[in-house]
Design a protein around this motif. Structure first.
Motif, short mmCIF file in Angstrom:
data_model
loop_
_atom_site.label_atom_id
_atom_site.label_comp_id
_atom_site.label_asym_id
_atom_site.label_seq_id
_atom_site.Cartn_x
_atom_site.Cartn_y
_atom_site.Cartn_z
N SER A 52 0.51 -1.34 0.37
CA SER A 52 -0.08 0.30 0.35
C SER A 52 0.99 1.15 -0.10
O SER A 52 1.85 1.28 0.31
N PRO A 53 0.58 2.74 -0.57
CA PRO A 53 1.17 3.75 -0.36
C PRO A 53 1.93 3.88 1.14
O PRO A 53 2.57 4.39 1.03
N GLU A 93 4.98 4.22 2.11
CA GLU A 93 6.44 5.21 2.76
C GLU A 93 7.55 4.90 3.68
O GLU A 93 7.69 5.27 4.13
N ARG A 146 8.07 3.38 -6.36
CA ARG A 146 6.91 4.30 -5.96
C ARG A 146 6.24 4.09 -7.40
O ARG A 146 4.91 4.74 -7.16
N VAL A 149 3.83 1.32 -6.96
CA VAL A 149 3.00 1.61 -5.76
C VAL A 149 1.60 2.30 -5.80
O VAL A 149 0.72 1.69 -5.66
N TYR A 150 2.07 2.80 -5.97
CA TYR A 150 1.09 3.59 -6.30
C TYR A 150 0.03 4.07 -7.56
O TYR A 150 -1.00 4.39 -7.59
N ASP A 168 -2.36 1.74 -7.16
CA ASP A 168 -3.62 2.11 -5.49
C ASP A 168 -4.43 3.50 -6.61
O ASP A 168 -5.81 2.89 -6.83
N SER A 186 3.91 10.10 -13.12
CA SER A 186 4.42 9.32 -12.34
C SER A 186 5.20 7.82 -13.38
O SER A 186 6.68 8.56 -13.14
#
Ligand code: GLA
Length: 395
Positions: free
Chosen positions: A251-252, A256, A272, A275-276, A279, A306
């Motif tokens: 999960s984000p 983090e 990153r 992952v994002y 989501d 991104s």
């Protein structure tokens, strides 16, 4: 080209009648890019343009391949004991790969077949013309020989063709969208479990425009494989602090918390993105179902940013097209597919489409030096057989 012309060409080249006609579409991906091989989600849809293949079984063990898109290559002829990859066999490596894999999967000796292809997917544009050839061949041979292999298995064989035969370590998205697509629907696919939810694409006065950069995709395959390796390395490092199977499981918030464990700035950026993006893809399904198209567009835009900044697979052509779309009334716009050239998509008010295309083209010409091409995307059915006689209109 209409069906009559296809049949005429088949007969002229192979001096016999075609007995079967199959179709497999191309695809766009609405959102969820470079997430499939990371065990995440994708949100693609099949298009109405794609690959047509006419087939007739032969008595011997000879396979003959011809494509109306590559007439200069002519007929490529191979015996059943000679179906291995050869670079000089060009596009026919895709049907040859499917033949080899189907034979391996079913353990059957397969008779020779004459195959005639025609595709109206713009070539090399990242709309999966190669996966479309694979699935047209696979659905065709499966029916022709009566093999009874399930569509989902044909989809997996298509991915193996890319991975093991062609040498691109791609995920399952393209073949899944092409094999399992449904007219008017996008498909939210969990690439880990292959669970799929179909969502009607009802865009309420908006249309999807496909924008082709017309840039040749140089080095796309090696850069694609490089990204995949980077993600695997980032995952391996994360696994020392997080019990996950894939980046798609992170999960984000967890990311983090533990991202420093990756210990390398480039690898952190790649992970990153994965992952994002996963989501965002899940959020995009919710937005589409709620008919909240502004939110859907916002997620598309964030996806592009991104892919540009963290995943670094866009380039000046895609960025120029997408930024021009943002500045000229698109509700959302992003690159689609692997990147490194190819196509972007934009969600645009249907009644403003002409002005939109003119403005984007002008800006692209000014900044890149040549014209892009636009196509209206309509979402069609996955691979299937057509009645010879059914396809009357121009395609
Ligand atoms: C290509 C691959 C897919 C997918 C996309 C990026 O289309 O074939 O498996 O990884 O790139 O999302």
């Amino acid at each position: 080209m209409d069906q009559k012309q296809m049949v005429v060409s088949f007969k002229r080249l192979f001096e016999r009648e075609p007995t079967h006609l199959f179709f497999a579409p191309g695809r766009i991906n609405l959102i969820g890019e470079h997430t499939d091989y990371n065990g995440g989600h994708v949100f693609p849809a099949a298009l109405t343009f794609g690959t047509y293949v006419l087939m007739t079984m032969r008595e011997d063990d000879v396979f003959r391949f011809y494509s109306e898109n590559f007439p200069e290559i002519g007929i490529v002829e191979r015996r059943s004991n000679d179906l291995g990859f050869r670079s000089e066999d060009d596009w026919t490596n895709y049907p040859k790969a499917m033949l080899s894999l189907l034979r391996e999967r079913t353990g059957q000796t397969l008779h020779g077949v004459d195959m005639w292809f025609f595709g109206n997917i713009p070539n090399g544009a990242g709309l999966s013309s190669s996966a479309s050839i694979e699935l047209a061949t696979a659905f065709g041979l499966n029916a022709l020989y009566g093999l009874g292999v399930e569509p989902i298995e044909l989809v997996k064989l298509g991915q193996r063709a890319e991975n093991e035969y062609i040498g691109v370590n791609s995920g399952i998205m393209d073949q899944f969208a092409i094999g399992m697509g449904k007219a008017g629907h996008a498909m939210l696919l969990d690439c880990d479990t292959l669970e799929c939810e179909y969502a009607p694409v009802d865009l309420d006065g908006l249309s999807i425009v496909i924008m082709n950069t017309n840039k040749r995709r140089e080095l796309a395959e090696s850069k694609y494989n490089e990204r995949r390796t980077e993600c695997e390395e980032a995952l391996r490092r994360l696994q020392s602090v997080l019990p996950v199977k894939a980046l798609g499981d992170v999960s984000p918030a967890d990311f983090e918390r533990v991202r420093q464990a990756i210990g390398d700035e480039v690898l952190i950026k790649r992970a990153r993105h994965a992952v994002y993006e996963n989501d965002r893809t899940l959020k995009a399904l919710v937005a589409l179902k709620a008919n909240w198209l502004e939110e859907f567009g916002r997620l598309m835009n964030a996806s592009h940013v991104s892919l540009r900044d963290d995943y670094e697979v866009t380039g000046v052509e895609l960025d120029t097209l997408v930024e021009a779309a943002w500045d000229n009334g698109a509700v959302g716009a992003r690159m689609t597919g692997a990147g490194f050239g190819g196509c972007a998509i934009a969600l645009v008010p249907t009644d403003g489409m002409d002005g939109f295309m003119e403005a984007v083209e002008r800006r692209y010409r000014e900044e890149v030096g040549y014209a892009p091409t636009f196509y209206a995307a309509s979402i069609g059915e996955g691979a299937h057989e057509l009645n010879l006689g059914e396809l009357k209109e121009e395609v």
